[in-house]
Design an enzyme around this catalytic site. Structure first.
Site, PDB file in Angstrom:
ATOM      1  N   CYS A 116       1.925  -3.839  -1.735  1.00 16.51           N
ATOM      2  CA  CYS A 116       2.362  -2.725  -0.968  1.00 16.51           C
ATOM      3  C   CYS A 116       1.777  -1.490  -1.066  1.00 16.51           C
ATOM      4  CB  CYS A 116       3.970  -2.883  -0.790  1.00 16.51           C
ATOM      5  SG  CYS A 116       4.540  -4.364  -0.338  1.00 16.51           S
ATOM      6  N   ASP A 124      -1.705   3.457 -15.287  1.00 18.67           N
ATOM      7  CA  ASP A 124      -2.280   4.361 -16.333  1.00 18.67           C
ATOM      8  C   ASP A 124      -1.485   3.941 -17.649  1.00 18.67           C
ATOM      9  OD1 ASP A 124      -4.623   5.064 -15.133  1.00 18.67           O
ATOM     10  OD2 ASP A 124      -3.942   7.259 -14.804  1.00 18.67           O
TER      11      ASP A 124
END
EC number: 2.5.1.7
Length: 419
Positions: A116, A124
Site C-alpha cells: 500500500c 533504510d
C-alpha cells in the site's frame, strides 16, 4: 475487474472468528527459510499476501502443502535465486526475504517492495541494520542486492532511529544465525514481533526481550523444524469490533486477545460503546448514543495506525466533533474523500482528519486505495442506505481472510462480482 457490491442498512448479528495475524504470517513464512527441516504453521489466514508468498517460496525451491489454515513448509530445497519483480513488487513484506536469505546464504537479490502507498516507510532502517552486520548494499534496476562477500553475518549493536516493526523483525531474522550477539535498541514492541521471535526460538534461536524496546539475539549455527500457531489478527479483530458497534445488533468476535487491543478498546469505552470482554472473545452489544472522540496513532502499545481507518465509519455515527491524527503513516487519509462521497461530514485539515456527527451514509461507487481504507469502505457500505460498489478490492483481499463469507454469515448483503 472484480468489485464488492453491498446493499447496506441491514442489522447484523451472530458470531465471527478472527483469523491468524497477517502482519505475523508475512514474516513467519520467509523466516522458515532459515530452518534445516519442515516447519508447520497453523492458523494461516486465507489472504492473497499468503498466496503470493507461497508462490515466491515455491519458485525458490520450497515444497509447500496447504491444508485449510495449515501450511507445511519444507525449505531444504530453497535456492538463492534473484527475485527481481512480479509477485515481489506487489508485496511490501517481500523485504523479509532480505533477512532470511542473508541469514541462510549471506546474499539476497530481491525486487523493491510494493504494498500500500501510505507515504514513507523506513526501508533504510533495514539496510542500516544489515550493513552494521557486515552486508553491502547495491542496486540493480528495480532490485536491491545485499551481500556479505562470502563472510558470515556478524552480530552488532543496532539502534533503530525510528520505531519500526518491519526493521525489528528483519534484523531478528538475519541475526538468528549470525556470528555472535546482536542487540536491537529502540526496537518495536508489537505482538507480531513476539510471534516471530517465538517461532525462531522454537526453531532453536536464542532471542530475548521481544516485546520490549531492547532485543538480544545470540546467533546459532543452525535452526531446525518446528510447529507454530500464528497469533490472532488484532487488526482484523478491531475491524470487526468497530463494525459490530457501528451496525451490529449483538455480535460476538472470537479468537481475540484483549491485551493486544487495550488502547483501541479504551477509545471505544470513551465513546460509550457497550461490550463484554471474555477470555478469548468480545461481545459487542447494539449501541445507542455514542460520543465523538479524538485519536492520535502511535507505536504499540499505543493506538494502532492500522485501526485508524477501520474505526472511522464508527466515529461517523457519534455525536459531536472529533479528529484523527496518524503519526505513523502521513498518507493514511485516502479513505476520507470516499467517505465524503457517501455523505459523511469528514475532511482533512493540516494533515489531520476532522469529522462531525452523527452521519447517515448513502450508498455510492467508491474505490479502495489501500488495505485498511478498503476495510473502512466495507463497513461504511454496510452502514449506508442503498447500494455501494467498491472497486480496487485486491487491496482488501490482501489482508482480510474470507471477508465476504464472514460478513454474509452475520446477515450482510454483500457479494464479490467479476466484470
Amino acid at each position: 475487474m472484480r468489485k464488492i457490491i453491498i446493499n447496506g442498512g441491514k442489522q447484523l448479528t451472530g458470531e465471527v472468528a478472527v483469523s491468524g495475524a497477517k502482519n505475523s504470517v508475512v514474516a513467519l513464512i520467509p523466516a522458515t527459510i532459515l530452518a534445516d527441516d519442515i516447519v508447520v504453521l497453523d492458523g494461516v489466514p486465507a489472504i492473497s499476501d499468503v498466496d503470493s508468498l507461497v508462490d515466491i517460496m515455491e519458485t525458490m525451491g520450497a515444497k509447500i502443502k496447504r491444508y485449510g489454515e495449515t501450511l507445511e513448509i519444507d525449505p531444504r530445497g530453497v535456492k538463492d535465486i534473484p527475485m527481481p519483480y512480479g509477485k515481489i513488487n506487489s508485496l511490501r513484506a517481500s523485504y523479509y526475504f532480505y533477512g532470511s536469505l542473508l541469514g541462510r546464504y549471506g546474499q539476497a537479490t530481491v525486487g523493491l517492495p510494493g504494498g500500500c502507498d501510505l507515504g514513507p516507510r523506513p526501508i533504510d532502517l533495514h539496510l542500516k541494520a544489515f550493513e552494521a552486520m557486515g552486508a553491502s548494499v547495491s542496486y540493480e534496476g528495480d532490485s536491491m542486492r545485499l551481500a556479505t562477500n562470502g563472510k558470515p553475518l556478524q552480530g552488532a549493536n543496532i539502534y533503530m532511529d525510528t520505531v519500526s516493526v518491519g526493521a525489528t523483525i528483519n534484523t531478528m531474522i538475519a541475526a538468528a544465525k549470525a556470528n555472535g550477539r546482536t542487540v536491537i535498541e529502540n526496537a518495536a514492541r508489537e505482538p507480531e514481533i513476539i510471534d516471530v521471535a517465538t517461532l525462531l526460538n522454537n526453531m532453536g534461536a536464542h532471542i530475548r526481550g521481544a516485546g520490549t524496546d531492547v532485543i538480544t539475539i545470540e546467533g546459532v549455527k543452525s535452526l531446525h523444524g518446528t510447529r507454530h500457531q500464528v497469533i490472532p489478527d488484532r487488526i482484523e479483530a478491531g475491524t470487526y469490533i468497530a463494525m459490530a458497534a457501528a451496525i451490529g445488533r449483538g455480535i460476538k468476535v472470537t479468537n481475540v486477545l484483549y491485551e493486544h487491543l487495550e488502547s483501541f478498546i479504551a477509545k471505544l469505552d470513551e465513546m460509550g460503546v457497550r461490550m463484554t470482554v471474555e477470555e478469548d472473545s468480545i461481545f459487542v452489544e447494539e449501541q445507542e448514543k455514542l460520543k465523538a472522540v479524538s485519536i492520535k496513532t502511535s507505536p504499540y502499545p499505543g493506538f494502532a495506525t492500522d485501526l485508524q481507518q477501520p474505526l472511522t465509519p464508527l466515529l461517523l455515527t457519534a455525536e459531536g466533533n472529533g479528529s484523527l491524527l496518524d503519526t505513523i503513516y502521513e498518507k493514511r487519509v485516502n479513505h476520507v474523500p470516499e467517505l465524503a462521497r457517501m455523505g459523511a461530514n469528514i475532511s482533512t485539515l493540516g494533515g489531520k482528519i476532522v469529522y462531525s456527527g452523527p452521519n447517515q451514509l448513502s450508498g455510492a461507487p467508491v474505490k479502495a486505495t489501500d488495505l485498511r481504507a478498503g476495510a473502512a469502505l466495507v463497513i461504511a457500505g454496510l452502514m449506508a442506505e442503498g447500494r455501494t460498489e467498491i472497486t480496487n478490492i485486491e487491496f482488501i483481499l490482501r489482508g482480510y481472510s474470507n471477508i465476504i463469507e464472514k460478513l454474509t454469515s452475520l446477515g450482510a448483503d454483500i457479494q464479490l462480482v467479476e466484470e
